[in-house]
Design a protein around this motif. Structure first.
Motif, short mmCIF file in Angstrom:
data_model
loop_
_atom_site.label_atom_id
_atom_site.label_comp_id
_atom_site.label_asym_id
_atom_site.label_seq_id
_atom_site.Cartn_x
_atom_site.Cartn_y
_atom_site.Cartn_z
N SER A 63 0.80 -1.48 0.07
CA SER A 63 -0.19 0.09 -0.01
C SER A 63 0.93 1.31 -0.18
CB SER A 63 -0.87 -0.09 1.20
OG SER A 63 -1.94 -0.80 1.14
N ARG A 64 2.10 1.12 -0.36
CA ARG A 64 3.12 2.34 -0.48
C ARG A 64 2.83 3.07 -1.96
NH1 ARG A 64 8.62 0.66 2.18
NH2 ARG A 64 8.16 1.58 4.14
N LEU A 65 2.91 4.37 -1.73
CA LEU A 65 2.71 5.16 -2.99
C LEU A 65 4.20 5.22 -3.50
CD1 LEU A 65 0.69 8.12 -1.60
CD2 LEU A 65 0.08 6.54 -3.43
N PRO A 66 4.45 5.53 -4.95
CA PRO A 66 5.75 5.27 -5.57
C PRO A 66 6.68 6.12 -4.67
CG PRO A 66 4.14 5.71 -7.07
CD PRO A 66 3.28 5.77 -5.85
N LEU A 67 6.40 7.34 -4.49
CA LEU A 67 7.17 8.66 -3.69
C LEU A 67 7.94 7.82 -2.22
CD1 LEU A 67 8.53 11.15 -4.37
CD2 LEU A 67 6.80 12.20 -3.12
N PHE A 68 6.74 7.04 -1.73
CA PHE A 68 7.25 6.43 -0.63
C PHE A 68 8.10 5.08 -0.63
CE2 PHE A 68 3.79 8.92 1.05
CZ PHE A 68 4.26 9.45 2.36
N THR A 69 8.03 4.44 -1.87
CA THR A 69 9.06 3.43 -1.95
C THR A 69 10.28 3.88 -2.41
OG1 THR A 69 7.00 2.27 -3.09
CG2 THR A 69 9.17 1.57 -3.66
N ALA A 70 10.39 5.13 -3.17
CA ALA A 70 11.53 5.71 -3.29
C ALA A 70 12.42 6.03 -2.10
CB ALA A 70 11.29 6.80 -4.30
N ALA A 71 11.76 6.82 -1.47
CA ALA A 71 12.38 7.23 0.02
C ALA A 71 12.66 6.05 0.73
CB ALA A 71 11.29 8.04 0.72
N ALA A 72 11.96 4.98 0.92
CA ALA A 72 12.17 3.68 1.64
C ALA A 72 13.67 3.25 1.19
CB ALA A 72 11.24 2.89 1.76
N GLU A 73 13.44 3.34 -0.16
CA GLU A 73 14.94 2.69 -0.98
C GLU A 73 16.19 3.56 -0.85
OE1 GLU A 73 13.73 1.03 -4.83
OE2 GLU A 73 12.37 -0.34 -3.84
N SER A 74 16.11 4.84 -0.38
CA SER A 74 17.01 5.96 -0.19
C SER A 74 17.73 6.31 -1.44
CB SER A 74 18.10 5.22 0.84
OG SER A 74 17.69 4.91 2.00
N LEU A 75 16.68 6.51 -2.50
CA LEU A 75 17.08 6.83 -3.57
C LEU A 75 17.67 8.24 -3.53
CD1 LEU A 75 14.33 6.13 -6.32
CD2 LEU A 75 16.27 5.13 -5.89
N ARG A 76 18.85 8.62 -4.60
CA ARG A 76 19.38 10.00 -4.55
C ARG A 76 18.38 11.04 -5.05
NH1 ARG A 76 24.53 10.72 -4.60
NH2 ARG A 76 24.30 12.22 -6.62
N TRP A 77 18.38 12.03 -4.70
CA TRP A 77 17.72 13.11 -4.92
C TRP A 77 17.55 13.42 -6.41
CZ3 TRP A 77 13.34 15.35 -3.75
CH2 TRP A 77 12.85 16.32 -4.30
N VAL A 107 16.53 13.92 1.64
CA VAL A 107 15.86 14.27 3.04
C VAL A 107 15.56 15.96 3.06
CG1 VAL A 107 15.97 14.41 5.50
CG2 VAL A 107 16.74 12.48 4.37
N TYR A 108 16.56 16.68 2.60
CA TYR A 108 16.62 18.13 2.96
C TYR A 108 15.52 18.59 1.76
CZ TYR A 108 17.54 22.81 1.67
OH TYR A 108 17.53 24.30 1.38
N ASN A 109 15.38 18.27 0.78
CA ASN A 109 14.41 18.62 -0.32
C ASN A 109 13.01 18.22 -0.12
OD1 ASN A 109 15.65 20.37 -2.52
ND2 ASN A 109 17.10 18.57 -2.65
N LEU A 110 12.74 16.82 0.40
CA LEU A 110 11.46 16.84 0.76
C LEU A 110 10.88 17.57 1.94
CD1 LEU A 110 12.03 12.77 0.42
CD2 LEU A 110 10.43 14.48 -0.99
#
Length: 133
Positions: free
Chosen positions: A6-20, A60-63
Motif C-alpha cells: 500500500s505504498r505510493l511510488p514516492l514513499f517506495t523511493a524514499a524507503a529505498e533511499s534514492l538519490r535526489w 531528506v533536505y528537499n522533501l
C-alpha cells in the motif's frame, strides 16, 4: 498507484533511499503524496527518506523543504486518520455504504482522500462506494 504494501511510488523511493536526482522525477509526478504518511510505518516522507545508513541527505533536505511537517503531528495524524486496516475515514464510510447525508461531513473533512485508492482493496473511492457491502 500503490504497491503490494500500500505504498505510493514516492514513499517506495524514499524507503529505498534514492538519490535526489532520481527521486525528484518521481516527486514531480506524485506531488500530492507529500501530504501523506507512509502506509507501512506511519512516517512522513522526509522521515522515511532519513531512515537507514544509506539515506541521501539531499533527498531528506528537499522533501523537508517542500513540506516542512511537524514530525510529532504526523504520528498523531496517522493514528487519528487511519483504521487498523490503514483505511482512511472516507473509504471506511464508502465501504459501509453510508448515506450521503452521513458521509458529507466526512467528505468535507477528508477531501484529499478522493485522489487515493483504498488501502485494503485498491479500489478508487467511487468504485468502493458502488460495490457496497
Amino acid at each position: 498507484t500503490r504497491d503490494v504494501d500500500s505504498r505510493l511510488p514516492l514513499f517506495t523511493a524514499a524507503a529505498e533511499s534514492l538519490r535526489w536526482d532520481n527521486m525528484e522525477r518521481i516527486y514531480d509526478n506524485n506531488k500530492p503524496a507529500i501530504y501523506e504518511v507512509d502506509a507501512s510505518t506511519g512516517l512522513s516522507l522526509f522521515m522515511l527518506a532519513a531512515v537507514g545508513p544509506t539515506s541521501d541527505i539531499e533527498s531528506v533536505y528537499n522533501l523537508l523543504k517542500k513540506y516542512p511537517a511537524d514530525p510529532t503531528l504526523d504520528i498523531k495524524r496517522w493514528a487519528r486518520t487511519r483504521d487498523v486496516d490503514s483505511r482512511l475515514p472516507l473509504f471506511t464510510a464508502a465501504a459501509e455504504s453510508l448515506r450521503w447525508d452521513n458521509m458529507e461531513r466526512i467528505y468535507d473533512n477528508n477531501k484529499p482522500a478522493i485522489y487515493e485508492v483504498d488501502a485494503s482493496t485498491g479500489l478508487s473511492l467511487f468504485m468502493l462506494a458502488a460495490v457496497g457491502p
